[in-house]
Design a protein around this motif. Structure first.
Motif, PDB file in Angstrom:
ATOM      1  N   THR A 237       0.952  -1.229  -0.079  1.00  0.00           N
ATOM      2  CA  THR A 237       0.157   0.051  -0.117  1.00  0.00           C
ATOM      3  C   THR A 237       0.921   1.320  -0.006  1.00  0.00           C
ATOM      4  O   THR A 237       1.685   1.323   0.914  1.00  0.00           O
ATOM      5  N   LEU A 238       0.799   1.926  -0.926  1.00  0.00           N
ATOM      6  CA  LEU A 238       1.264   3.422  -1.078  1.00  0.00           C
ATOM      7  C   LEU A 238       0.901   4.330   0.151  1.00  0.00           C
ATOM      8  O   LEU A 238      -0.105   4.527   0.216  1.00  0.00           O
ATOM      9  N   ILE A 239       1.724   4.646   0.844  1.00  0.00           N
ATOM     10  CA  ILE A 239       1.456   5.705   1.915  1.00  0.00           C
ATOM     11  C   ILE A 239       1.578   7.213   1.604  1.00  0.00           C
ATOM     12  O   ILE A 239       0.808   7.869   2.131  1.00  0.00           O
ATOM     13  N   LEU A 240       2.814   7.486   1.045  1.00  0.00           N
ATOM     14  CA  LEU A 240       2.993   8.772   0.643  1.00  0.00           C
ATOM     15  C   LEU A 240       3.521   8.554  -0.743  1.00  0.00           C
ATOM     16  O   LEU A 240       4.693   7.972  -0.861  1.00  0.00           O
ATOM     17  N   ASN A 241       3.160   9.537  -1.702  1.00  0.00           N
ATOM     18  CA  ASN A 241       3.971   9.577  -2.877  1.00  0.00           C
ATOM     19  C   ASN A 241       5.003  10.604  -2.962  1.00  0.00           C
ATOM     20  O   ASN A 241       5.326  11.161  -1.967  1.00  0.00           O
ATOM     21  N   HIS A 242       5.724  10.840  -3.966  1.00  0.00           N
ATOM     22  CA  HIS A 242       6.657  11.607  -4.291  1.00  0.00           C
ATOM     23  C   HIS A 242       6.511  13.050  -3.816  1.00  0.00           C
ATOM     24  O   HIS A 242       7.033  13.708  -3.147  1.00  0.00           O
ATOM     25  N   ILE A 243       5.431  13.636  -4.420  1.00  0.00           N
ATOM     26  CA  ILE A 243       5.019  14.884  -4.150  1.00  0.00           C
ATOM     27  C   ILE A 243       4.627  15.075  -2.539  1.00  0.00           C
ATOM     28  O   ILE A 243       4.989  15.969  -1.889  1.00  0.00           O
ATOM     29  N   GLU A 244       3.913  14.206  -1.955  1.00  0.00           N
ATOM     30  CA  GLU A 244       3.596  14.207  -0.415  1.00  0.00           C
ATOM     31  C   GLU A 244       4.826  14.142   0.206  1.00  0.00           C
ATOM     32  O   GLU A 244       4.884  14.787   1.311  1.00  0.00           O
ATOM     33  N   ILE A 245       5.761  13.279  -0.139  1.00  0.00           N
ATOM     34  CA  ILE A 245       6.965  13.396   0.719  1.00  0.00           C
ATOM     35  C   ILE A 245       7.723  14.786   0.511  1.00  0.00           C
ATOM     36  O   ILE A 245       8.314  15.269   1.635  1.00  0.00           O
ATOM     37  N   GLU A 246       8.059  15.242  -0.533  1.00  0.00           N
ATOM     38  CA  GLU A 246       8.463  16.383  -0.687  1.00  0.00           C
ATOM     39  C   GLU A 246       7.719  17.497   0.238  1.00  0.00           C
ATOM     40  O   GLU A 246       8.331  18.438   0.883  1.00  0.00           O
ATOM     41  N   HIS A 247       6.428  17.514   0.226  1.00  0.00           N
ATOM     42  CA  HIS A 247       5.708  18.819   1.005  1.00  0.00           C
ATOM     43  C   HIS A 247       6.072  18.365   2.677  1.00  0.00           C
ATOM     44  O   HIS A 247       6.161  19.008   3.444  1.00  0.00           O
ATOM     45  N   LYS A 248       6.266  17.035   3.188  1.00  0.00           N
ATOM     46  CA  LYS A 248       6.567  16.701   4.443  1.00  0.00           C
ATOM     47  C   LYS A 248       7.947  17.065   4.567  1.00  0.00           C
ATOM     48  O   LYS A 248       8.100  17.871   5.738  1.00  0.00           O
ATOM     49  N   ILE A 249       8.834  17.073   3.752  1.00  0.00           N
ATOM     50  CA  ILE A 249      10.417  17.532   4.155  1.00  0.00           C
ATOM     51  C   ILE A 249      10.491  19.023   4.044  1.00  0.00           C
ATOM     52  O   ILE A 249      10.847  19.411   5.234  1.00  0.00           O
ATOM     53  N   ARG A 250       9.604  19.570   3.510  1.00  0.00           N
ATOM     54  CA  ARG A 250       9.508  21.050   3.413  1.00  0.00           C
ATOM     55  C   ARG A 250       8.756  21.400   4.766  1.00  0.00           C
ATOM     56  O   ARG A 250       9.252  22.489   5.592  1.00  0.00           O
ATOM     57  N   ARG A 251       7.802  21.026   5.252  1.00  0.00           N
ATOM     58  CA  ARG A 251       7.148  21.287   6.332  1.00  0.00           C
ATOM     59  C   ARG A 251       8.123  20.880   7.722  1.00  0.00           C
ATOM     60  O   ARG A 251       8.202  21.619   8.656  1.00  0.00           O
ATOM     61  N   ILE A 252       8.372  19.942   7.475  1.00  0.00           N
ATOM     62  CA  ILE A 252       9.638  19.621   8.723  1.00  0.00           C
ATOM     63  C   ILE A 252      10.675  20.664   8.842  1.00  0.00           C
ATOM     64  O   ILE A 252      11.107  20.988   9.920  1.00  0.00           O
ATOM     65  N   ALA A 253      11.114  20.819   7.558  1.00  0.00           N
ATOM     66  CA  ALA A 253      12.392  21.944   7.541  1.00  0.00           C
ATOM     67  C   ALA A 253      11.742  23.097   8.390  1.00  0.00           C
ATOM     68  O   ALA A 253      12.726  23.842   8.826  1.00  0.00           O
TER      69      ALA A 253
END
Length: 166
Positions: free
Chosen positions: A6-22
């Motif tokens: 099951t895909l939990i996070l796709n490429h775009i969602e991971i980029e958004h998560k990285i940016r938010r965490i940053a």
């Protein structure tokens, strides 16, 4: 029989998560001139590299990257870092890993950094599975997941980022 993925996070969602965490890391360390991102070897280190890139685009803080090698099968083995103690002593350190599962890898990584004085010690993970055996929490996390113990989470931060539940 092949297990369903099951895909939990796709490429775009991971980029958004990285940016938010940053942005969260910047907000929590806004008074710092430099911070150390200590990525757990392999996926955690790649995640730390992505965070460093994003942090450098949004903040004036100097980001020092450090690779942390923890033997996941025997975490009591010696922990090794790519930096000397003097390079992270008296600094704010963020231990970075892709998945927080039992907490063993993070807690033994943290233990290593407690051998020197530090200003602040925080943790960042992309996926928090909530199956902790140790008193550790993620200060910054991309997503919290409720999974069974038999399920695995696989994070790929290669060309096409993705997080999957196996």
């Amino acid at each position: 029989m092949k297990k369903e993925t099951t895909l939990i996070l796709n490429h775009i969602e991971i980029e958004h998560k990285i940016r938010r965490i940053a942005f969260q890391i910047y907000e929590n360390n806004i008074e710092e001139k430099e911070i150390v991102l200590a990525g757990i070897a392999r996926s955690g280190y790649i995640f730390a590299e992505k965070l460093k890139e994003c942090l450098e685009n949004i903040s004036p803080i100097q980001i020092i990257l450090c690779e942390v090698k923890v033997n996941k099968k025997n975490p009591l083995d010696r922990v090794e870092t790519s930096l000397e103690k003097e390079q992270y002593s008296n600094k704010s350190i963020i231990i970075v890993d892709d998945v927080l599962n039992s907490g063993a890898t993070l807690i033994y990584g943290i233990k290593h950094f407690l051998n020197v004085p530090v200003k602040k010690l925080q943790t960042a993970v992309l996926v928090d599975r909530s199956h902790k055996k140790y008193p550790i929490k993620a200060d910054f996390k991309g997503i919290s997941l409720s999974t069974s113990l038999s399920e695995r989470v696989k994070v790929s931060l290669a060309k096409e980022y993705k997080a999957e539940l196996l």
